[in-house]
Design a protein around this motif. Structure first.
Motif, short mmCIF file in Angstrom:
data_model
loop_
_atom_site.label_atom_id
_atom_site.label_comp_id
_atom_site.label_asym_id
_atom_site.label_seq_id
_atom_site.Cartn_x
_atom_site.Cartn_y
_atom_site.Cartn_z
N MET A 1 0.85 -1.19 0.00
CA MET A 1 0.00 0.00 0.00
C MET A 1 0.89 1.24 0.00
SD MET A 1 -2.92 1.14 2.76
CE MET A 1 -1.76 1.19 4.12
N GLU A 2 0.88 1.94 -1.11
CA GLU A 2 1.69 3.15 -1.19
C GLU A 2 0.93 4.32 -0.57
OE1 GLU A 2 4.48 4.85 -4.59
OE2 GLU A 2 2.38 5.26 -5.02
N HIS A 3 1.61 5.05 0.28
CA HIS A 3 0.99 6.21 0.90
C HIS A 3 0.95 7.36 -0.10
CE1 HIS A 3 1.02 4.17 4.76
NE2 HIS A 3 2.25 3.77 4.47
N LYS A 4 -0.11 8.13 -0.08
CA LYS A 4 -0.31 9.18 -1.07
C LYS A 4 -0.62 10.52 -0.39
CE LYS A 4 -2.00 6.03 -4.65
NZ LYS A 4 -0.74 6.12 -5.42
N LEU A 5 -0.25 11.58 -1.07
CA LEU A 5 -0.54 12.93 -0.60
C LEU A 5 -2.03 13.22 -0.79
CD1 LEU A 5 0.58 15.73 0.37
CD2 LEU A 5 0.76 16.32 -2.05
N PRO A 6 -2.77 13.49 0.28
CA PRO A 6 -4.20 13.78 0.11
C PRO A 6 -4.40 15.18 -0.46
CG PRO A 6 -3.58 14.05 2.40
CD PRO A 6 -2.36 13.53 1.69
N PRO A 7 -5.34 15.35 -1.36
CA PRO A 7 -5.60 16.69 -1.90
C PRO A 7 -6.27 17.57 -0.86
CG PRO A 7 -7.25 15.16 -2.69
CD PRO A 7 -6.24 14.33 -1.94
N LEU A 8 -6.07 18.86 -0.99
CA LEU A 8 -6.78 19.81 -0.13
C LEU A 8 -8.24 19.90 -0.58
CD1 LEU A 8 -4.25 22.79 0.16
CD2 LEU A 8 -4.74 21.03 1.87
N ALA A 9 -9.11 20.17 0.36
CA ALA A 9 -10.54 20.30 0.05
C ALA A 9 -10.92 21.74 -0.28
CB ALA A 9 -11.38 19.80 1.22
N TYR A 10 -9.92 22.60 -0.39
CA TYR A 10 -10.15 24.02 -0.66
C TYR A 10 -8.94 24.55 -1.42
CZ TYR A 10 -7.70 23.48 3.78
OH TYR A 10 -6.84 23.05 4.77
N THR A 11 -9.05 25.75 -1.95
CA THR A 11 -7.96 26.35 -2.72
C THR A 11 -6.89 26.90 -1.78
OG1 THR A 11 -9.09 28.49 -2.77
CG2 THR A 11 -9.52 26.97 -4.60
N PHE A 12 -5.71 27.10 -2.33
CA PHE A 12 -4.60 27.59 -1.51
C PHE A 12 -4.91 28.93 -0.85
CE2 PHE A 12 -1.86 25.10 -4.65
CZ PHE A 12 -1.66 24.05 -3.78
N ASN A 13 -5.69 29.78 -1.51
CA ASN A 13 -5.96 31.11 -0.96
C ASN A 13 -7.22 31.16 -0.10
OD1 ASN A 13 -7.94 30.90 -2.89
ND2 ASN A 13 -7.50 32.85 -3.91
N ALA A 14 -7.83 30.01 0.16
CA ALA A 14 -9.12 29.98 0.85
C ALA A 14 -9.02 30.43 2.31
CB ALA A 14 -9.72 28.58 0.79
N LEU A 15 -7.84 30.34 2.90
CA LEU A 15 -7.68 30.66 4.32
C LEU A 15 -7.13 32.06 4.55
CD1 LEU A 15 -6.25 27.23 5.54
CD2 LEU A 15 -8.64 27.93 5.30
#
Length: 203
Positions: A1-15
């Motif tokens: 099982m290769e570990h993977k980078l989870p995607p963000l649920a929002y855009t980079f500028n959302a915060l």
């Protein structure tokens, strides 16, 4: 099982303005990605370890081969910590705890404001790089702990429900050496709905 980078649920500028877009992009796409890649490289070729979740690896560090233990501790910890971190942040969500979580915070710390003061103090007091956490202890009560580097409280049998990254890469572009300012601003993007779900699962 290769570990993977989870995607963000929002855009980079959302915060923004609390956490800037460039920091989010570098933090997620560079730092977190590196932890995932290094973790996969550390356990590569060891079928028993490749079949385990990263949480299982971190919980049982003492059972790992000595030659890769530190690599898994640092990079597996970085993967676990950041995966939980991104989910806790949101451009819109409950801005304060409610219900049973609010009651537990008031019982443990006196009030929500007092909790925030103590949590920020924990982040400020962490020398160098690390994290500050709100955890559920083995007694099912809330406490604040701090860990160095990418260590995670699950290694010590605790259940983290909220963590803030106080490595400089988490805030330096916007806050420079003003870690206390970052810790205060961070409350504006914490999603207490997620924290409440974690608390309910832990107790």
């Amino acid at each position: 099982m290769e570990h993977k980078l989870p995607p963000l649920a929002y855009t980079f500028n959302a915060l923004e303005p609390h956490i800037d877009a460039l920091t989010m992009e570098i933090h997620h796409d560079k730092h977190h990605a590196a932890y995932v890649n290094n973790l996969n490289n550390a356990i590569k070729g060891n079928a028993d370890l490749e079949s385990k979740s990263v949480e299982e690896l971190i919980k049982n560090l003492s059972t790992l081969p000595e030659g890769i233990r530190n690599a898994v501790r640092n990079n597996g910890g970085g993967h676990v910590n950041h995966t939980a971190f991104w989910i806790t942040l949101t451009p819109g969500g409950a801005t304060a705890p409610a219900g049973k979580l609010a009651d537990a915070i008031n019982t443990a710390f006196g009030s929500f404001d007092e909790f925030k003061t103590k949590f920020e103090a924990g982040g400020i007091a962490r020398f160098g790089s690390g994290w500050v956490w709100l955890v559920v202890g083995t007694d099912k009560k809330l406490q604040i702990v701090s860990t160095p580097n990418q260590d995670n409280p699950i290694t010590d049998g605790l259940t983290p429900i909220l963590g803030n990254d106080v490595w400089e890469h988490a805030y330096y572009l916007n806050y420079q050496n003003r870690r206390p300012d970052y810790l205060k601003a961070w409350w504006n993007v914490v999603n207490w709905d997620v924290v409440a779900e974690r608390f309910a699962a832990a107790v």
